[in-house]
Design a protein around this motif. Structure first.
Motif, PDB file in Angstrom:
ATOM      1  N   GLU A   4       0.813  -1.216   0.000  1.00 24.46           N
ATOM      2  CA  GLU A   4       0.000   0.000   0.000  1.00 24.46           C
ATOM      3  C   GLU A   4       0.850   1.270   0.000  1.00 24.46           C
ATOM      4  O   GLU A   4       0.484   2.256  -0.633  1.00 24.46           O
ATOM      5  CB  GLU A   4      -0.913   0.008   1.236  1.00 24.46           C
ATOM      6  CG  GLU A   4      -1.925  -1.135   1.273  1.00 24.46           C
ATOM      7  CD  GLU A   4      -2.707  -1.158   2.583  1.00 24.46           C
ATOM      8  OE1 GLU A   4      -2.441  -0.280   3.441  1.00 24.46           O
ATOM      9  OE2 GLU A   4      -3.552  -2.052   2.749  1.00 24.46           O
ATOM     10  N   ILE A   5       1.983   1.241   0.723  1.00 21.29           N
ATOM     11  CA  ILE A   5       2.747   2.481   0.932  1.00 21.29           C
ATOM     12  C   ILE A   5       4.121   2.494   0.276  1.00 21.29           C
ATOM     13  O   ILE A   5       4.702   3.565   0.073  1.00 21.29           O
ATOM     14  CB  ILE A   5       2.903   2.781   2.441  1.00 21.29           C
ATOM     15  CG1 ILE A   5       3.736   1.692   3.124  1.00 21.29           C
ATOM     16  CG2 ILE A   5       1.544   2.942   3.103  1.00 21.29           C
ATOM     17  CD1 ILE A   5       4.088   2.015   4.573  1.00 21.29           C
ATOM     18  N   GLY A   6       4.704   1.326  -0.019  1.00 21.70           N
ATOM     19  CA  GLY A   6       6.027   1.257  -0.625  1.00 21.70           C
ATOM     20  C   GLY A   6       7.112   1.737   0.326  1.00 21.70           C
ATOM     21  O   GLY A   6       6.955   1.769   1.547  1.00 21.70           O
ATOM     22  N   GLY A   7       8.242   2.151  -0.258  1.00 22.06           N
ATOM     23  CA  GLY A   7       9.355   2.669   0.538  1.00 22.06           C
ATOM     24  C   GLY A   7      10.072   1.613   1.350  1.00 22.06           C
ATOM     25  O   GLY A   7      10.044   0.421   1.027  1.00 22.06           O
ATOM     26  N   ASN A   8      10.740   2.056   2.413  1.00 28.71           N
ATOM     27  CA  ASN A   8      11.387   1.159   3.367  1.00 28.71           C
ATOM     28  C   ASN A   8      10.458   0.957   4.555  1.00 28.71           C
ATOM     29  O   ASN A   8       9.864   1.920   5.063  1.00 28.71           O
ATOM     30  CB  ASN A   8      12.718   1.743   3.851  1.00 28.71           C
ATOM     31  CG  ASN A   8      13.781   1.730   2.769  1.00 28.71           C
ATOM     32  OD1 ASN A   8      13.795   0.852   1.914  1.00 28.71           O
ATOM     33  ND2 ASN A   8      14.688   2.700   2.793  1.00 28.71           N
TER      34      ASN A   8
END
Length: 288
Positions: free
Chosen positions: A153-157
Motif C-alpha cells: 500500500e505504501i512502498g518505501g522502506n
C-alpha cells in the motif's frame, strides 16, 4: 508502481557466542524451538509472505544450515519404508524448489549492514526482505506477511517495530518519529543504539525489514558506526531523504532468542501452543 517483494536475505554468519558451548559446532540458527530450528521458523514465515527466493549469508561452520534445507533422499526413503508418514511429511515440507535458494559468505564479522551488503549481487535492483532468525515471532498471519500487505500500500522502506522500555534503547535501532497513528509510524531519522537519555523515541526496530535496493549504495561506502561495525540502520537512515521510511507495529508476540531467557520462553510458549503438548507442559510448569 510498487515492485513486489520476492527475495529475502537471512544473515546467519554470527558466531552465537552467547550460547557457547552449544554453538561451538552448531549454528545458533539451528537451535531448536520444540522440534524445529530457529531458521526454519524464519524461512517458513518468509514463504508464507510470498517470498520466492531465499538468500543465506553464511559464515564458517554453517554447513548444517545448508544440509537442513537440502533434500535427504536416504532419510526420506528410510522414513517411507518404516511407515513414519508424519515425520516424512515434516521433512519434505522444508524442501525448496531447485534454484529457489542461494548462499553467499560473509568472510569477516563486520556487522549486520556488511552481511546484507554481501547479498547485493543476488538481490539485484529490486526490493527485498531481511529476516533475523534470532527474533522469533508468534503471529497469524506471520509478521512478514503483515508487513508485505502494508508495503504493497505504501512502498518505501518498512521495518517491524516495538515500543521498548527506555532503559533498553541502547540495544536497538530507534526511530525519530514525525507521524504515528498507533500502528504505522513515519520516521525522519534513525539512531543506532542510542543512550536512553539521547533516544528520540522508544520505538525500536526488530529483526524484520523490507528495503529498497538503494540501501546498497550506502552500504557500498563501508562506513563503520556503533560498535565499530557497518550498521544497516545507518545506511537506511541515509536514504530517508529520498525514500519514505515507516515502522510498523505488528500483531503478534516477539521472542528474543538471542539470549537464554528469550530462548527458553519461546520454547515454552510454542509448546503451549500445541494442542498435543499443552496439558503436559502446564503440569510440568506447575510441578517446577
Amino acid at each position: 508502481m510498487i515492485k513486489s517483494v520476492k527475495k529475502a536475505v537471512f544473515p546467519v554468519a554470527g558466531q552465537g557466542t552467547r550460547f557457547l558451548p552449544a554453538t561451538k559446532a552448531m549454528p545458533k540458527e539451528m537451535l531448536p524451538i520444540v522440534d524445529r530450528p530457529l531458521i526454519q521458523y524464519a524461512v517458513d514465515e518468509a514463504r508464507a509472505a510470498g517470498i520466492e527466493e531465499i538468500i543465506f549469508v553464511t559464515g564458517r561452520a554453517k554447513t548444517a544450515i545448508e544440509d537442513h534445507f537440502d533434500t535427504s533422499a536416504e532419510l526420506e526413503r528410510s522414513l517411507e519404508e518404516s511407515g513414519k508418514t508424519d515425520a516424512l511429511a515434516a521433512v519434505r515440507e522444508m524442501n525448496l524448489e531447485p534454484g529457489r535458494i542461494a548462499y553467499t559468505r560473509q568472510q569477516k564479522p563486520l556487522g549486520l549492514g556488511h552481511a546484507v551488503w554481501c547479498a547485493r549481487r543476488l538481490v539485484g535492483d529490486e526490493p527485498f526482505a531481511v529476516l533475523l532468525a534470532d527474533d522469533l515471532i508468534m503471529a497469524q498471519p506471520g509478521c512478514l506477511a503483515q508487513m508485505v500487505e502494508t508495503y504493497n500500500e505504501i512502498g518505501g522502506n518498512l521495518v517491524a517495530v516495538e515500543d521498548v522500555p527506555r532503559d533498553q534503547t541502547d540495544r536497538y535501532g530507534v526511530l525519530d518519529v514525525t507521524e504515528d497513528d498507533g500502528r504505522l509510524a513515519r520516521a525522519q531519522g534513525l539512531v543506532e543504539k542510542p543512550k536512553p537519555a539521547d533516544a528520540p523515541s522508544t520505538l525500536s526496530i526488530i529483526g524484520r525489514y523490507i528495503l529498497q535496493p538503494e540501501v546498497f549504495q550506502e552500504l557500498d561506502k563501508q562506513e563503520k558506526g556503533a560498535g565499530g561495525e557497518i550498521q544497516l540502520t545507518d545506511a537506511m537512515a541515509k536514504t530517508i531523504s529520498k525514500i519514505p521510511f515507516h515502522g510498523m507495529r505488528f500483531d503478534g508476540r516477539r521472542f528474543d532468542c538471542g539470549n537464554h531467557f528469550g530462548f527458553i520462553e519461546a520454547n515454552v510458549a510454542f509448546a503451549l501452543a500445541r494442542e498435543n503438548m499443552r496439558n503436559q507442559i502446564r503440569d510440568m510448569l506447575k510441578n517446577l
